[in-house]
Design an enzyme around this catalytic site. Structure first.
Site, mmCIF file in Angstrom:
data_model
loop_
_atom_site.group_PDB
_atom_site.id
_atom_site.type_symbol
_atom_site.label_atom_id
_atom_site.label_comp_id
_atom_site.label_asym_id
_atom_site.label_seq_id
_atom_site.Cartn_x
_atom_site.Cartn_y
_atom_site.Cartn_z
ATOM 1 N N ASP A 310 -6.797 3.329 6.234
ATOM 2 C CA ASP A 310 -7.455 2.372 5.309
ATOM 3 C C ASP A 310 -8.573 3.037 4.451
ATOM 4 O O ASP A 310 -8.917 3.840 5.267
ATOM 5 C CB ASP A 310 -7.617 0.980 5.806
ATOM 6 C CG ASP A 310 -7.598 -0.044 4.915
ATOM 7 O OD1 ASP A 310 -7.277 0.159 3.601
ATOM 8 O OD2 ASP A 310 -8.202 -1.127 5.002
ATOM 9 N N GLU A 313 -9.611 5.612 -0.399
ATOM 10 C CA GLU A 313 -9.755 6.289 -1.705
ATOM 11 C C GLU A 313 -10.771 7.286 -1.765
ATOM 12 O O GLU A 313 -10.611 8.251 -2.799
ATOM 13 C CB GLU A 313 -9.980 5.252 -2.489
ATOM 14 C CG GLU A 313 -8.806 4.056 -2.738
ATOM 15 C CD GLU A 313 -8.630 3.187 -1.357
ATOM 16 O OE1 GLU A 313 -9.868 2.903 -0.865
ATOM 17 O OE2 GLU A 313 -7.622 2.949 -0.818
ATOM 18 N N ASP A 422 -4.311 -4.688 -1.535
ATOM 19 C CA ASP A 422 -4.696 -6.107 -1.193
ATOM 20 C C ASP A 422 -4.145 -6.829 -2.565
ATOM 21 O O ASP A 422 -5.043 -7.160 -3.644
ATOM 22 C CB ASP A 422 -6.251 -5.992 -1.402
ATOM 23 C CG ASP A 422 -6.821 -5.431 -0.190
ATOM 24 O OD1 ASP A 422 -6.138 -4.931 0.763
ATOM 25 O OD2 ASP A 422 -7.942 -5.233 -0.079
HETATM 26 C C1 GLC Z 1 -8.916 -3.744 3.234
HETATM 27 C C2 GLC Z 1 -7.417 -3.548 3.546
HETATM 28 C C3 GLC Z 1 -6.872 -4.944 3.969
HETATM 29 C C4 GLC Z 1 -7.626 -5.038 5.648
HETATM 30 C C5 GLC Z 1 -9.245 -5.324 5.283
HETATM 31 C C6 GLC Z 1 -10.184 -5.156 6.414
HETATM 32 O O1 GLC Z 1 -9.291 -4.840 2.387
HETATM 33 O O2 GLC Z 1 -6.589 -3.213 2.326
HETATM 34 O O3 GLC Z 1 -5.549 -4.514 4.412
HETATM 35 O O4 GLC Z 1 -7.228 -6.090 6.091
HETATM 36 O O5 GLC Z 1 -9.741 -3.970 4.501
HETATM 37 O O6 GLC Z 1 -9.872 -4.226 7.203
#
Ligand code: GLC
Length: 648
Positions: A310, A313, A422
């Site tokens: 995650d 980007e 998200d």
């Molecule tokens: C980002 C991710 C989400 C995750 C959050 C906390 O917003 O896209 O899926 O739950 O970070 O880690």
């Protein structure tokens, strides 16, 4: 037939796997010009009926006409209609014009604008910010043929382990073992099948990658094993940013070996994400990828078999530079006596602080010895983070590891899947979920899915049920929601029986879905086709954007509006309408080609089997010697004829 054209000094993105000779003549199909900013513009004159498909993870329709999209991986938590960039950058378009059909892949990892009839309704303009790139033009008789050539150009898509097709439950966050146990217990208590529980950032010690908070998850290895015995996998998150903390091994090693992205003066770049100030590993460097990839070993040794990558980007909440800028700006103001403009100006400064291009322009990579400004290669960052993991897993003795990412670029599809980021608990996002599927498949991304039920905002029971009736058909089938939103696990609602049945349907379909997935990967085809690809001669079918053909045999047409008792569908051929209703019973009806209103209760899963096709459904589960109900996937079963039901 693929033609390759080089512009400037292209950056080797490793998006393609075929080594083609570049053409020396002028590019076909497009007219080249320059705008006032001296950017190159590729122009294609469309006619009113030209259809333009592709762009992978992008907003709006399956046919991308009528909007302007910007390929620039962005941490965008609000997918409203006006948004031009989401998390992925998939620069592939498929143009379907009366005169010709062709594909175009702009292999340029910087920002690329795709104006598809936005400034001028019949003009397609592609405007890369930087000129160094390779452009591929792919020709063929049919859309399918062009697509196949493109997919052969970029190489075979990632195949996840079969268990990754089971249902997964996620939330930000199940912050300790007790919460995870509670989730599993509730699924078991309600007789609902589940294959994985996801660990969000709170399993880590202070959000430090590859650490586990021992207080929250004591004796992690044993714990992972005990959950695994129930047929459930824990899937932890890994974030891109490495916390700056003296003594933290990953930080120390990264600093010592110059493994982090630099600023213009050669210092490690500092930006804040979840752990506070972090450095970003320079994934564009092969040595750094090897180093970071090997770090997954610790969790694999603890029995982990899947990950989600995650914030790659990379997402920046605020950089050290921006904080300094704000501090300077404030120090020049009279904070005590200033008028209301002060608050306005402060607000304005803060609004611009996250994910801004000035920060990206201030970062530098060492691309295997060559210094490169981040902005020029921005879209490669998430790709190469997941590649680091994928390359390591391929070497690891158990190479059947689940991995999917938030940011991506074409090329990453060979190493990992993606989730759509998200989204929100909005009805419109069910449809957006459906519309992204074919575009993603075109770009090679096959293991895909959205946060079922919606990540942001509060879900309602009817929304979740309708969304699940679509999610049942997508490879990644994961319910995920954000901190502070309403709890949305399937057992939280009154209709537990309906949710149990929905989950059972997924497992009954699972062998079909997995086989269809493997076939699509093997043959370089889409798993989800727009009707336009299957019935190109049928004018109505070509314009339909809320139904898809799944594999060879079925059509999906979910209900995605609130309070609906069903929906209109268009059948381009005779089909069998199938509803899986309460207790898993099947209701079937033969319907003729044409428009029909189908009634679908909230608790039912609708789909259509094409004429002369059949769909195999298996039993969802078996009862083990210990009297436990286990999903069919977790058991070695020799199917008997009576275990199958054929529909169609
Ligand atoms: C980002 C991710 C989400 C995750 C959050 C906390 O917003 O896209 O899926 O739950 O970070 O880690």
């Amino acid at each position: 037939m693929i033609k390759k054209y080089e512009f400037g000094t292209p950056i080797n993105t490793e998006a393609v796997i075929l080594n083609l000779q570049a053409c020396t003549d002028e590019i076909e199909k497009f007219r080249l010009s320059e705008n006032e900013q001296e950017e190159l513009i590729f122009t294609y004159q469309m006619s009113a009926g030209t259809k333009v498909y592709g762009l992978g993870e992008a907003n709006r329709g399956i046919n991308k006409r009528g909007f302007c999209y910007v390929s620039y991986c962005t941490d965008e938590p609000s997918h409203t209609e006006e948004k031009t960039s989401l998390y992925g950058a998939h620069n592939f378009l498929l143009i379907d014009d009366e005169r010709e059909k062709f594909g175009v892949f702009v292999d340029n990892p910087g920002k690329v604008t795709f104006d598809i009839g936005y400034e001028e309704i019949n003009t397609l303009r592609i405007i890369p910010k930087y000129r160094d790139m390779v452009v591929y033009i792919i020709e063929g008789e049919t859309l399918k043929e062009i697509l196949k050539s493109f997919r052969q150009l970029i190489g075979k898509s990632y195949i996840p382990p079969k268990w990754a097709f089971g249902f997964g439950q996620c939330r930000w966050s199940y912050e300790n073992a007790g919460r995870v146990d509670e989730v599993i217990k509730n699924y078991e208590k309600n007789d609902m099948l589940i294959s994985s529980v996801y660990l969000d950032i709170d399993y880590m010690k202070d959000y430090k990658d590859f650490t586990v908070d021992e207080e929250r998850f004591p004796d992690f290895k044993n714990y992972v094993g005990s959950i695994r015995e129930k047929g459930i996998r824990l899937v932890p998150i890994i974030d891109a940013g490495v916390k700056i903390e003296k003594g933290y091994d990953i930080y120390e090693e990264g600093v010592k070996n110059n493994y982090f992205v630099k600023d213009k003066d050669g210092h490690d770049y500092v930006a804040a994400v979840w752990p506070g100030y972090t450095h970003f590993p320079d994934f564009l460097n092969q040595e750094v990828r090897k180093w970071f990839g090997e770090k997954y070993a610790g969790l694999l040794d603890a029995g982990i078999e899947g990950f989600w990558n995650d914030m790659n980007e990379p997402a920046i909440f605020y950089s050290k530079n921006k904080v300094e800028e704000i501090k300077t700006a404030l120090s020049e103001r009279d904070v005590v006596n200033d008028d209301d403009r002060l608050m306005n100006d402060i607000r304005w400064q803060f609004d611009k602080v996250s994910n801004n291009s000035e920060d990206y322009e201030a970062m530098y990579h060492n691309m295997n010895g060559v210094p490169v400004n981040h902005d020029r290669v921005h879209n490669l960052y998430g790709y190469h983070m997941s590649r680091a993991a994928g390359e390591y897993f391929n070497k690891y003795e158990k190479n059947d590891i689940l991995i999917f990412s938030r940011a991506s670029y074409i090329g990453m599809h060979r190493y990992a899947g993606i989730w759509m980021g998200d989204n929100c608990s909005w009805w419109s996002h069910i449809l957006l979920n459906l519309k992204m599927l074919p575009g993603l498949n075109m770009s090679g991304f096959m293991y895909v899915g959205a946060d079922i039920g919606g990540f942001g905002c509060d879900v309602t029971e009817d929304l979740l049920l309708r969304w699940m009736a679509l999610g049942i058909f997508t490879p990644l089938f994961r319910n995920h929601s954000a901190l502070g939103t309403r709890n949305q696990e399937c057992y939280r609602f009154t209709g537990t029986k309906a949710f149990k049945n929905m989950l059972d349907v997924r497992y009954r379909l699972l062998p079909y879905l997995y086989d269809t997935y493997l076939e699509a990967v093997k043959k370089d085809e889409m798993m989800y086709q727009p009707l336009a690809f299957v019935y190109p001669e049928d004018e109505i079918a070509v314009s339909i954007e809320d139904q898809l053909i799944l594999g060879e045999d079925i059509m999906i047409a979910p209900v995605y509006t609130q309070n609906a008792i069903g929906r209109y569908v268009y059948l381009p051929e005779n089909m069998t309408f199938v509803k899986i209703v309460a207790e898993g019973k099947l209701v079937t009806e033969k319907l003729e080609k044409g428009v029909h209103f189908i009634k679908v209760d909230l608790t039912e899963v609708p789909f259509f089997v094409r004429e002369n096709h059949t769909l195999p459904l298996v039993k969802a589960s078996v009862i083990t010697d210990k009297g436990l109900r286990k999903s069919i996937m977790d058991c070695t079963v020799v199917y008997k004829d009576s275990d199958f039901e054929l529909v169609g």
